[in-house]
Design a protein around this motif. Structure first.
Motif, PDB file in Angstrom:
ATOM      1  N   SER A   2       1.045  -1.273  -0.008  1.00  0.00           N
ATOM      2  CA  SER A   2      -0.031  -0.015  -0.014  1.00  0.00           C
ATOM      3  C   SER A   2       0.785   1.213   0.001  1.00  0.00           C
ATOM      4  O   SER A   2       1.827   1.118   0.499  1.00  0.00           O
ATOM      5  CB  SER A   2      -1.116  -0.090   1.265  1.00  0.00           C
ATOM      6  N   PHE A   3       0.271   2.289  -0.424  1.00  0.00           N
ATOM      7  CA  PHE A   3       1.104   3.687  -0.511  1.00  0.00           C
ATOM      8  C   PHE A   3      -0.159   4.381   0.103  1.00  0.00           C
ATOM      9  O   PHE A   3      -0.874   4.780  -0.395  1.00  0.00           O
ATOM     10  CB  PHE A   3       1.457   4.309  -1.718  1.00  0.00           C
ATOM     11  N   GLY A   4       0.217   4.896   1.594  1.00  0.00           N
ATOM     12  CA  GLY A   4      -0.972   5.548   2.393  1.00  0.00           C
ATOM     13  C   GLY A   4      -2.053   4.738   2.225  1.00  0.00           C
ATOM     14  O   GLY A   4      -1.739   3.538   2.879  1.00  0.00           O
ATOM     15  N   LYS A   5      -2.985   5.088   2.265  1.00  0.00           N
ATOM     16  CA  LYS A   5      -4.572   4.279   2.505  1.00  0.00           C
ATOM     17  C   LYS A   5      -4.776   3.814   1.049  1.00  0.00           C
ATOM     18  O   LYS A   5      -5.655   3.013   0.827  1.00  0.00           O
ATOM     19  CB  LYS A   5      -5.499   5.376   2.627  1.00  0.00           C
TER      20      LYS A   5
END
Length: 255
Positions: free
Chosen positions: A14-17
């Motif tokens: 994941s990247f952030g959310k």
């Protein structure tokens, strides 16, 4: 050539959310030419970058040549994995020979071995060493520069070559020529594993021994080109194939 050289087990990222990869599972055997097909944002480039540790997994296990990437020296790993990118990335202040020699010099090869390797690889990618060794990148066309990029990636004779949309910025004629050449190159090097990311379905089907179709971080189908065309495994794969047929129909309408 039956050993799994790349293996993803329950990999998430994941990247952030934003979830990029969801429980990704696949394996690649030594010597395969794998093409990875998907739309923008599907996770295909992230998957490629995880093979050489440029991106790390949030969960799951990635192994390359039997080594768990969570426990290995990533710098050493990258020196033995070839990497070809869309923007080519040649050093503009270096000659073609110097560009190809970067990693061999880091590995402290002697000059005679380096010179021999440069000449052999330039010949292999269709560039005469006598003509191109001492030229600068800005003296070459885009297609010629990308050939040098492939030669540089092969300089240390790596078992794996990663190619991230390497031909997408080139004109159609040059791109088709390079597709034929990269396919022929792999046939000459049957022990090497090519992992080739593309958004072009024709390119994926032409080049790949197997085609991995990804969508929203999940594999929709991972099969031979014939199986993908004859038996699409999902609605998404069917839609991709339909775009090819629609384009063909446009040409037919012009007749």
């Amino acid at each position: 050539m039956v050993n799994d050289i790349i293996c993803f087990e329950h990999v998430t990222k994941s990247f952030g959310k934003r979830t990029i990869l969801q429980d990704l599972n696949f394996s690649v055997k030594q010597g395969e030419f794998i093409t990875v097909l998907g739309t923008s944002g599907s996770g295909k480039t992230t998957t490629l970058k995880m093979i050489n540790g440029l991106e790390t997994a949030d969960g799951g296990r990635i192994s390359v040549e039997g080594n768990n990437l969570a426990n290995c020296d990533l710098v050493k790993l990258r020196r033995h994995i070839g990497y070809v990118i869309q923007s080519i990335g040649l050093f503009p202040h270096m000659t073609i020979a110097q560009n190809i020699s970067v990693t061999p010099k880091l590995l402290k090869w002697d000059q005679k071995r380096i010179d021999q390797t440069v000449n052999e690889l330039l010949t292999e990618v269709g560039l005469d060493p006598a003509v191109y060794r001492e030229q600068m990148p800005n003296q070459l066309s885009g297609g010629q520069q990308q050939r040098v990029g492939v030669a540089r990636a092969l300089a240390t004779n790596p078992p794996i070559l990663l190619l991230d949309e390497p031909f997408s910025a080139l004109d159609a004629i040059t791109r088709q020529s390079l597709q034929k050449d990269i396919k022929a190159l792999h046939e000459k090097m049957p022990d090497k594993t090519f992992f080739f990311v593309t958004h072009d379905i024709n390119e994926a089907l032409y080049l790949g021994d197997r085609v991995m179709v990804v969508n929203h971080g999940q594999i929709e189908q991972f099969a031979s080109p014939k199986q993908v065309v004859d038996h699409p495994a999902s609605e998404f794969v069917s839609q991709l194939l339909a775009t090819v047929r629609q384009n063909r129909a446009l040409w037919e309408d012009l007749k």
